[in-house]
Design a protein around this motif. Structure first.
Motif: not given
Length: 566
Positions: A80-91
């Motif tokens: 299951i894919s979608g927004p993740t916490a790993a991307f939050a700060t980078i984005v």
């Protein structure tokens, strides 16, 4: 044919190889699992959209568009894919400095890179990223996410224009404005955090994040608390995602290339790690290269339809497996359910308190931190591994993911080369007899024959040890036993060529014993076999010694003949 199959979506493989009865039995289970996962994904997508510096509905757009396409095209049955916490700060950092157009350009670059990584079958390379590095940068991302949520958790008020892009800036803003703490916001945050941790002990059928949302709304709306909600900060839009092609330029793509690399690396690592976890849960096997292609397509489509970068989400994937999902249909149903929620229930998202969002993300950060693995590695790993772990962790917080992984990999490679070079040894024979040798008797060597044995790979980290090989004045033949050499690189080959020159200058002939396949190929390619002579490469040590004896005998016969004629 098998290679082409590895680049086909796994959904088509399931349909092709499953009977109608199996599909009829499994599809209802996947539909139910998709609904369960949508309930789990709803609050997380909203929270992660906000944490990424975009609107709540953009988090849902990501789960809908990327979630559907990656499930449809992907290489995992249950991912299951979608927004993740790993991307939050980078984005959030990209959006704050370069806006949505910068994020779109960076994500398109990342998507193209992911597609090419899959097409060139680079999915297997992800396994070469050490556990210390993945643990270090994941823990670092968790810390940066935690720091970013403290403002809303405590209800702090920052003066207009306060810089909060970098982690150090967020810490400075927290320290400088902590006197503005809102006690009511703290109360809501603490209660929601307690619900998140304690609710799973009551039941796991209803996601704790959903219960935390309801608890936060009930507290703020029921008691009339002075706490900011999503509706106070954002204009809620329940419109469905629509295609939008922004104005992009070559200069923008050039400026965003580094960010694109960061997103691509993180998406590849996170999605394939999630696939590995999923494989262990269902005793399956994912197609890494097809998953990378799907992640690339899904990410490009996500930003073109108003979303943000996406990758495989371990928590949502685990929820899918526990709910009975076993095919990509569950991931596609989860996206369709979120469309219905977006269309009919999105206005109610305005009631969600910001401390509740912060609590959910703090809970996510705790879950992704892997602090137990971090502590275990610090206790049990070597000093070099711990240094790599801690440095990757610190660099992720202070700088960014690319710097952290780059430095971590560099240190890991250096430590690995040091370890391997220490395992490689070059030793000369005095006598040799062990129960594992080709023969069990003690070898008797002629005085003019000298034997050296090399054990371990011959690469640039150990070639100076070849210089330790020496010959005596009376040495006529030098046997190099290489049965323990699995590999030989160009620098190792150069060291052998130097050894040949040294022996030739001292009137010594080289004989090689038991050269393995890869080193032999390298020697042939370098012309070394022709230089030494094919006949001087023998299958085992006894054959090499016998060959040296024959050569010595032939020389003695020649010398005796010359004396007789003289």
């Amino acid at each position: 044919m098998q290679q082409r199959d590895k680049l086909k979506p796994i959904l088509f493989s399931i349909i092709k190889h499953s009977s109608k009865e199996e599909l009829k039995e499994q599809i209802p289970k996947d539909v139910v699992a998709g609904i369960v996962v949508a309930v789990v994904a709803l609050p997380l997508s909203i929270a992660l959209g906000i944490a990424s510096g975009v609107s709540p509905e953009q988090g849902l757009y990501t789960a809908i568009v990327a979630g559907f396409l990656i499930a449809f095209l992907g290489g995992s049955r249950v991912q299951i894919s979608g927004p993740t916490a790993a991307f939050a700060t980078i984005v959030a950092g990209i959006v704050a400095t370069d806006g949505m157009e910068g994020l779109i350009a960076a994500t398109i670059i990342a998507g193209i890179m992911l597609i090419f990584m899959g097409l060139f079958k680079l999915g297997a390379l992800i396994r070469f990223v050490p556990f210390t590095i993945t643990t270090g940068f994941t823990a670092g991302i968790a810390v940066t996410l935690t720091i970013g949520q403290l403002k809303d958790f405590f209800g702090l008020a920052y003066p207009p224009g306060t810089a909060t892009v970098e982690t150090t800036e967020k810490l400075a803003a927290l320290a400088g404005n902590f006197s503005t703490v809102n006690g009511q916001a703290c109360l809501v945050g603490v209660v929601c955090l307690a619900v998140l941790f304690l609710w799973p002990r009551v039941t796991e059928r209803v996601p704790s994040s959903l219960m935390a949302l309801l608890a936060g709304i009930a507290l703020v709306s029921g008691l009339g608390l002075d706490v900011s909600t999503i509706g106070d900060l954002y204009v809620i839009d329940s419109a469905l995602p629509t295609f939008h092609m922004p104005h992009l330029s070559l200069e923008l793509f050039r400026d965003q290339f580094a960010n694109g690399v960061t997103i691509a690396i993180l998406a590849a690592i996170e999605s394939l790690l999630s696939c590995v976890v999923a494989d262990s849960m269902i005793s399956g096997h994912h197609r890494a290269n097809m998953e990378l292609v799907a992640q690339g397509v899904g990410n490009i489509a996500s930003v073109l339809f108003g979303g943000i970068p996406a990758t495989g989400a371990i928590a949502r994937t685990a929820a899918n497996v526990k709910a009975g999902g076993r095919t990509p249909i569950a991931g596609m149903v989860h996206a369709l359910v979120l469309i219905a929620v977006l269309a009919f229930l999105m206005p109610y998202a305005a009631l969600i308190p910001m401390p509740t969002i912060a609590a959910i993300l703090l809970y996510v950060a705790y879950g992704m931190s892997g602090w137990r693995n971090f502590a275990h590695l610090c206790r049990t790993a070597s000093k070099g591994a711990v240094a790599t772990l801690v440095l990757t962790f610190a660099l992720t917080i202070v700088f960014d993911l690319v710097v952290a992984i780059g430095v971590g990999m560099l240190i890991t490679v250096v430590l690995f080369m040091k370890m391997v070079s220490e395992e490689t040894e070059v030793k000369g024979w005095k006598y040799y007899c062990d129960e594992n040798s080709e023969v069990t008797h003690l070898r008797e060597l002629p005085k003019s024959v000298r034997v050296y044995e090399i054990n371990g790979p011959m690469f640039f980290g150990m070639t100076e040890r070849i210089a330790d090989i020496s010959v005596k004045d009376f040495t006529r033949y030098l046997i190099i036993r290489m049965r323990g050499v699995p590999s030989l690189d160009a620098t190792g080959m150069n060291a052998l060529e130097n050894l040949y020159d040294y022996c030739s200058a001292n009137g010594v002939s080289l004989i090689f014993s038991h050269v393995n396949e890869q080193p032999m190929k390298t020697m042939r390619r370098a012309g070394f076999v022709d230089l030494v002579g094919e006949e001087h490469f023998r299958s085992c040590i006894d054959d090499a010694i016998a060959h040296a004896r024959e050569l010595l005998a032939a020389e003695e016969d020649t010398e005796n003949l010359m004396k007789t004629r003289g």
